[in-house]
Design a protein around this motif. Structure first.
Motif: not given
Length: 497
Positions: A97, A100-102, A104
């Motif tokens: 996770f 994948q979303t670093w 934000t």
């Protein structure tokens, strides 16, 4: 039903390592999760929920065996031929996770998660194939203070979960100590290092003699099974012995243990850095008010998972526990964690520091139950409204509705048994009271309420059956309009909540 039909019926049974949970057992786990989650949130960690399934390559710890990945995980193949597996912890999904979303995420990213995890391993006492964990992790901070914070938060969580002072301790070490020790002793083979770490991990159970055999040629156990050793040279074995012996004083302070380890053996450059980091963790633990009894340095702590890169933590249960036959049973570890600076890099190629701790919720609940301290054993059932006649069912339903509207758990008995069986039902449900609206009560506009706790207590003091029938212990008659007030008074006045 014919004999053939009976032969075709499936046997009602649980798969090994999977358990049904009801009533108090389920409440116990939920109370632990709620208490620990509240601690995490007080420390500024936000909740995160990831899917039960992850792609096997994202989990990373296990590799396919022949035509399916079944080493340690429970896996299935998707319709696009990709293998996915039930998560075996909450850390690997967090790494996926975060990668994948670093862009934000606030950095460092502080999150906690809870829920079931699954492992395809041999079940045993307190060890399940499906169990609940509750984790907290910080991703994006390389400061030793972030490790100390995780340890302090774990100690607070253990107390919130129901343990008193002296009933658990978090032991702390660093994988870099062994990296330095191996480097200084000339142990360069990765397989040898891993086998040696596994041997050290058994030190508390086997003692030095058994550990030495596993560090050397190998060990034959009591059952006749032979475990091949790490094949280390005598010089390396001696260094590990000196290392483990250096911190064997249970009365030594954290600082004294670091000094003893430093003086006992050559740890090379990695070990020297580890000692500096542990000293910084010690200072932060002191600032956070953690006593030596709550958090100790213990260089024998290795941790089983292979992705730890620095500090490692293990929570050990000290509470005395027994099995269902009263025999002592040791639960040992009830949680653990550490620093894993390479896990997110599997996805991004860039090293991302991270540290965390995981509570074994199911294991802790089992341990508390084995100690007679199960959180949830005191859980109350609903108030039960006795059903006498189908013609008066509207009155029973109205009474239960009135209680629920006032915030009191209540139900109408909807079986078809008589009064005696209904009272037995209420007792098995651990109901605080039963509500009786028979024909006489309805005609007079009153209600009879039996305080079950008071009734049991008073019954223990009454030896004469006639006196019991005359006194009707624990029974109250009140105007129908006072139903809620009387029931509330019974619940609030009970010693069982």
């Amino acid at each position: 039903m014919t004999t053939e039909d009976a032969a075709q019926r499936p046997e009602a049974r649980n798969p090994r390592g999977f358990s049904d949970k009801r009533g108090a057992a389920l409440v116990a786990e939920r109370r632990i999760v709620r208490a620990v989650s509240e601690v995490y949130e007080r420390w500024g960690f936000e909740p995160l929920e990831t899917p039960a399934f992850e792609y096997v390559d994202a989990l990373g710890k296990f590799l396919p065996d022949t035509d399916r990945p079944n080493e340690g995980v429970l896996a299935l193949q998707d319709d696009d031929d990709q293998w996915m597996a039930l998560r075996y912890d909450h850390t690997a999904p967090l790494a996926r996770f975060a990668a994948q979303t670093w862009e934000t995420l606030p950095k460092p990213y502080r999150r906690y998660a809870f829920g079931p995890v699954w492992r395809n391993e041999k079940p045993g006492p307190g060890r399940f194939r499906e169990f609940v964990q509750c984790d907290a992790d910080t991703v994006g901070s390389d400061r030793p203070e972030s490790d100390a914070e995780i340890v302090a938060m774990a100690c607070e969580g253990l107390k919130a979960a129901g343990l008193d002072d002296g009933q658990a301790v978090v032991r702390i070490s660093s994988r870099k100590l062994f990296d330095g020790l191996f480097e200084a002793a000339g142990v360069t083979d990765a397989g040898q290092r891993l086998t040696a770490l596994r041997a050290v991990d058994k030190h508390d159970r086997l003692g030095w003699d058994g550990t030495a055999l596993l560090l050397g040629e190998g060990r034959l156990d009591e059952s006749g099974d032979y475990t091949k050793g790490a094949q280390l040279a005598p010089k390396a074995v001696d260094a590990i012995q000196a290392f483990l012996t250096s911190a064997s004083d249970p009365a030594a302070s954290r600082g004294a243990i670091l000094d003893a380890v430093s003086d006992a053996v050559d740890l090379g450059a990695p070990g020297a850095r580890a000692l500096e980091e542990l000293a910084a963790i010690d200072a932060a633990l002191g600032a956070l008010g953690l006593s030596e009894d709550e958090a100790r340095f213990d260089p024998t702590i290795v941790r089983g998972l292979e992705y730890y890169t620095g500090a490692v933590f293990e929570a050990e249960l000290l509470l005395k526990t027994v099995d269902d036959k009263g025999r002592p049973v040791r639960f040992g570890s009830i949680g653990g964690g550490g620093r894993y600076d390479d896990l997110v890099a599997r996805f991004t190629g860039e090293r991302t520091p991270a540290t965390g701790f995981s509570f074994g919720v199911s294991r802790l609940a089992s341990a508390l139950a084995a100690a007679g301290r199960a959180p949830g054993a005191d859980v109350r059932g609903p108030v039960v409204v006795i059903a006498f006649s189908q013609d008066d069912m509207a009155h029973y339903l109205a009474a239960a509705t009135e209680l629920r509207a006032a915030g009191v758990a209540a139900e109408v008995y909807l079986g078809r048994a008589g009064m005696k069986a209904q009272m037995k039902y209420a007792d098995r449900r651990r109901a605080p009271a039963v509500v009786i609206l028979g024909g006489d009560e309805l005609a007079a506009g009153i209600v009879t309420i039996k305080d079950l706790d008071a009734g049991r207590a008073m019954a223990a003091q009454v030896s004469d059956n006639a006196a019991w029938k005359t006194d009707r212990p624990g029974q109250v008659t009140a105007p129908r309009g006072d139903l809620v007030a009387v029931v509330r008074g019974i619940i609030e006045g009970s010693s069982i909540k």
